[in-house]
Design a protein around this motif. Structure first.
Motif, PDB file in Angstrom:
ATOM      1  N   ARG A   2       0.839  -1.202   0.000  1.00 54.09           N
ATOM      2  CA  ARG A   2       0.000   0.000   0.000  1.00 54.09           C
ATOM      3  C   ARG A   2       0.867   1.241   0.000  1.00 54.09           C
ATOM      4  NH1 ARG A   2      -4.331  -0.917   4.670  1.00 54.09           N
ATOM      5  NH2 ARG A   2      -2.927   0.599   5.583  1.00 54.09           N
ATOM      6  N   PRO A   3       0.384   2.297  -0.683  1.00 54.69           N
ATOM      7  CA  PRO A   3       1.138   3.555  -0.634  1.00 54.69           C
ATOM      8  C   PRO A   3       1.088   4.125   0.774  1.00 54.69           C
ATOM      9  CG  PRO A   3      -0.955   3.864  -1.774  1.00 54.69           C
ATOM     10  CD  PRO A   3      -0.821   2.393  -1.482  1.00 54.69           C
ATOM     11  N   PRO A   4       2.104   4.900   1.167  1.00 53.26           N
ATOM     12  CA  PRO A   4       2.085   5.482   2.514  1.00 53.26           C
ATOM     13  C   PRO A   4       0.919   6.459   2.654  1.00 53.26           C
ATOM     14  CG  PRO A   4       3.848   6.430   1.195  1.00 53.26           C
ATOM     15  CD  PRO A   4       3.250   5.314   0.388  1.00 53.26           C
ATOM     16  N   LEU A   5       0.367   6.526   3.851  1.00 46.21           N
ATOM     17  CA  LEU A   5      -0.732   7.448   4.104  1.00 46.21           C
ATOM     18  C   LEU A   5      -0.235   8.885   4.034  1.00 46.21           C
ATOM     19  CD1 LEU A   5      -2.614   5.738   7.067  1.00 46.21           C
ATOM     20  CD2 LEU A   5      -3.260   5.803   4.671  1.00 46.21           C
ATOM     21  N   LYS A   6      -1.040   9.715   3.403  1.00 44.11           N
ATOM     22  CA  LYS A   6      -0.700  11.135   3.341  1.00 44.11           C
ATOM     23  C   LYS A   6      -0.996  11.762   4.686  1.00 44.11           C
ATOM     24  CE  LYS A   6      -1.708  11.888  -1.524  1.00 44.11           C
ATOM     25  NZ  LYS A   6      -2.575  12.593  -2.463  1.00 44.11           N
ATOM     26  N   LYS A   7      -0.088  12.563   5.154  1.00 46.43           N
ATOM     27  CA  LYS A   7      -0.291  13.290   6.403  1.00 46.43           C
ATOM     28  C   LYS A   7      -0.789  14.678   6.035  1.00 46.43           C
ATOM     29  CE  LYS A   7       2.076  14.626  10.628  1.00 46.43           C
ATOM     30  NZ  LYS A   7       1.758  16.025  10.611  1.00 46.43           N
ATOM     31  N   ILE A   8      -1.811  15.113   6.715  1.00 46.95           N
ATOM     32  CA  ILE A   8      -2.343  16.448   6.448  1.00 46.95           C
ATOM     33  C   ILE A   8      -2.167  17.283   7.705  1.00 46.95           C
ATOM     34  CG2 ILE A   8      -4.693  15.791   7.048  1.00 46.95           C
ATOM     35  CD1 ILE A   8      -5.576  17.762   4.811  1.00 46.95           C
ATOM     36  N   ASP A   9      -1.707  18.486   7.512  1.00 46.52           N
ATOM     37  CA  ASP A   9      -1.569  19.412   8.629  1.00 46.52           C
ATOM     38  C   ASP A   9      -2.740  20.375   8.617  1.00 46.52           C
ATOM     39  OD1 ASP A   9       0.879  18.496   9.717  1.00 46.52           O
ATOM     40  OD2 ASP A   9       1.970  19.526   8.135  1.00 46.52           O
ATOM     41  N   PHE A  10      -3.250  20.673   9.791  1.00 52.65           N
ATOM     42  CA  PHE A  10      -4.317  21.645   9.929  1.00 52.65           C
ATOM     43  C   PHE A  10      -3.752  22.869  10.628  1.00 52.65           C
ATOM     44  CE2 PHE A  10      -6.502  17.523   9.857  1.00 52.65           C
ATOM     45  CZ  PHE A  10      -7.378  17.748   8.810  1.00 52.65           C
ATOM     46  N   PHE A  11      -4.364  24.005  10.351  1.00 52.20           N
ATOM     47  CA  PHE A  11      -3.886  25.266  10.907  1.00 52.20           C
ATOM     48  C   PHE A  11      -5.017  25.985  11.629  1.00 52.20           C
ATOM     49  CE2 PHE A  11      -1.347  24.139   7.244  1.00 52.20           C
ATOM     50  CZ  PHE A  11      -0.066  24.196   7.772  1.00 52.20           C
ATOM     51  N   GLN A  12      -4.657  26.894  12.507  1.00 53.35           N
ATOM     52  CA  GLN A  12      -5.632  27.656  13.282  1.00 53.35           C
ATOM     53  C   GLN A  12      -6.679  28.239  12.346  1.00 53.35           C
ATOM     54  OE1 GLN A  12      -3.935  30.739  15.713  1.00 53.35           O
ATOM     55  NE2 GLN A  12      -5.909  31.385  16.491  1.00 53.35           N
ATOM     56  N   GLY A  13      -7.949  28.030  12.706  1.00 51.27           N
ATOM     57  CA  GLY A  13      -9.065  28.554  11.922  1.00 51.27           C
ATOM     58  C   GLY A  13      -9.608  27.591  10.883  1.00 51.27           C
ATOM     59  N   ASP A  14      -8.863  26.514  10.560  1.00 48.89           N
ATOM     60  CA  ASP A  14      -9.356  25.540   9.574  1.00 48.89           C
ATOM     61  C   ASP A  14     -10.647  24.905  10.074  1.00 48.89           C
ATOM     62  OD1 ASP A  14      -7.194  25.966   7.918  1.00 48.89           O
ATOM     63  OD2 ASP A  14      -6.233  24.028   8.314  1.00 48.89           O
ATOM     64  N   LEU A  42      -0.959  16.922  18.768  1.00 48.83           N
ATOM     65  CA  LEU A  42      -2.414  16.912  18.948  1.00 48.83           C
ATOM     66  C   LEU A  42      -2.986  18.274  18.576  1.00 48.83           C
ATOM     67  CD1 LEU A  42      -2.700  15.007  22.351  1.00 48.83           C
ATOM     68  CD2 LEU A  42      -2.795  14.080  20.037  1.00 48.83           C
ATOM     69  N   TYR A  43      -4.293  18.293  18.327  1.00 48.83           N
ATOM     70  CA  TYR A  43      -4.976  19.536  17.957  1.00 48.83           C
ATOM     71  C   TYR A  43      -6.023  19.894  18.997  1.00 48.83           C
ATOM     72  CZ  TYR A  43      -3.002  19.181  13.266  1.00 48.83           C
ATOM     73  OH  TYR A  43      -2.152  19.116  12.194  1.00 48.83           O
ATOM     74  N   VAL A  44      -6.196  21.174  19.228  1.00 45.84           N
ATOM     75  CA  VAL A  44      -7.287  21.679  20.047  1.00 45.84           C
ATOM     76  C   VAL A  44      -8.345  22.181  19.072  1.00 45.84           C
ATOM     77  CG1 VAL A  44      -8.010  23.370  21.770  1.00 45.84           C
ATOM     78  CG2 VAL A  44      -5.737  22.330  21.926  1.00 45.84           C
ATOM     79  N   VAL A  45      -9.583  21.682  19.253  1.00 48.41           N
ATOM     80  CA  VAL A  45     -10.684  22.085  18.386  1.00 48.41           C
ATOM     81  C   VAL A  45     -11.801  22.698  19.216  1.00 48.41           C
ATOM     82  CG1 VAL A  45     -10.172  20.281  16.670  1.00 48.41           C
ATOM     83  CG2 VAL A  45     -11.889  19.851  18.446  1.00 48.41           C
ATOM     84  N   CYS A  46     -12.567  23.555  18.567  1.00 48.61           N
ATOM     85  CA  CYS A  46     -13.766  24.141  19.162  1.00 48.61           C
ATOM     86  C   CYS A  46     -14.933  23.741  18.266  1.00 48.61           C
ATOM     87  CB  CYS A  46     -13.633  25.658  19.249  1.00 48.61           C
ATOM     88  SG  CYS A  46     -15.070  26.460  19.980  1.00 48.61           S
ATOM     89  N   ILE A  63      -7.645  16.696  20.369  1.00 49.74           N
ATOM     90  CA  ILE A  63      -7.961  15.593  19.463  1.00 49.74           C
ATOM     91  C   ILE A  63      -6.705  15.059  18.786  1.00 49.74           C
ATOM     92  CG2 ILE A  63      -9.262  15.023  17.341  1.00 49.74           C
ATOM     93  CD1 ILE A  63     -11.091  15.661  19.679  1.00 49.74           C
ATOM     94  N   TYR A  64      -6.651  13.743  18.583  1.00 47.96           N
ATOM     95  CA  TYR A  64      -5.578  13.130  17.792  1.00 47.96           C
ATOM     96  C   TYR A  64      -5.789  13.439  16.311  1.00 47.96           C
ATOM     97  CZ  TYR A  64      -4.186  10.309  21.802  1.00 47.96           C
ATOM     98  OH  TYR A  64      -3.742   9.898  23.041  1.00 47.96           O
ATOM     99  N   PRO A  65      -4.724  13.619  15.551  1.00 44.65           N
ATOM    100  CA  PRO A  65      -4.858  13.918  14.120  1.00 44.65           C
ATOM    101  C   PRO A  65      -5.689  12.896  13.355  1.00 44.65           C
ATOM    102  CG  PRO A  65      -2.588  14.205  14.810  1.00 44.65           C
ATOM    103  CD  PRO A  65      -3.317  13.613  15.978  1.00 44.65           C
ATOM    104  N   LYS A  66      -5.610  11.612  13.733  1.00 45.64           N
ATOM    105  CA  LYS A  66      -6.349  10.568  13.015  1.00 45.64           C
ATOM    106  C   LYS A  66      -7.863  10.708  13.173  1.00 45.64           C
ATOM    107  CE  LYS A  66      -6.118   7.193  16.735  1.00 45.64           C
ATOM    108  NZ  LYS A  66      -5.609   5.947  17.205  1.00 45.64           N
TER     109      LYS A  66
END
Length: 142
Positions: A2-14, A42-46, A63-66
Motif C-alpha cells: 500500500r502507498p504510505p498514508l498522506k499526512k495532512i496538517d491543519f492550521f488555526q481557523g481551519d 495533537l490539535y485543540v478544536v472548538c 484531538i488526535y490527528p487521526k
C-alpha cells in the motif's frame, strides 16, 4: 504494497470534522474549527454545535490527528437516489446512511449502525464522500 498514508496538517481557523469514537456515536462526525496545534502533534478544536456540559459555551477538546478530516466538498442537490449513500445531520453531527425512500421534500435514510430509518428534509442531507489517503472520494452506492 500500500502507498504510505498522506499526512495532512491543519492550521488555526481551519474548518474540520471530528470523528466520534464514543459508544452509540461511532462513525458520526462533528463540525469544528482548529484552535491550535500542540507541540505533541495533537490539535485543540472548538465545536460548532456541541456545547460544554453546562451549555455556557462551545465545547473545546484536544484531538488526535487521526480523528480529524477536512470538511467534505459540498455538492448542492435536492435530489437523492434510492440506495445512495448519504450523510444526514442529526443530534448535532453527520451520520452515514442510505436513501430508502422519499415523501415530497423529505427522504428516508436508513442507518445500519442503529437499524433505524428516519425521514429528513433534503436540506439536512448531503452527498457522502469518503476521506481516503488524504483525498475526498465520491462514494456511490453503499
Amino acid at each position: 504494497m500500500r502507498p504510505p498514508l498522506k499526512k495532512i496538517d491543519f492550521f488555526q481557523g481551519d474548518k474540520v470534522e471530528v470523528c466520534s469514537n464514543e459508544p452509540g456515536f461511532l462513525g458520526s462526525y462533528y463540525e469544528a474549527n482548529i484552535v491550535s496545534r500542540l507541540d505533541n502533534g495533537l490539535y485543540v478544536v472548538c465545536y460548532k454545535n456541541l456545547l460544554e456540559d453546562d451549555e455556557s459555551k462551545p465545547l473545546t477538546e484536544t484531538i488526535y490527528p487521526k480523528e480529524l478530516r477536512p470538511v467534505p466538498p459540498k455538492i448542492h442537490t435536492t435530489q437523492f437516489l434510492p440506495y445512495e449513500k448519504v450523510d444526514a445531520f442529526d443530534n448535532d453531527g453527520w451520520w452515514v446512511g442510505e436513501i430508502t425512500g422519499r415523501n415530497g421534500s423529505h427522504y428516508y435514510v436508513y442507518f445500519t449502525s442503529s437499524n433505524e430509518e428516519i425521514a429528513y428534509h433534503y436540506s439536512k442531507i448531503r452527498v457522502h464522500h469518503d476521506w481516503v489517503n488524504g483525498e475526498w472520494v465520491l462514494s456511490n452506492k453503499s
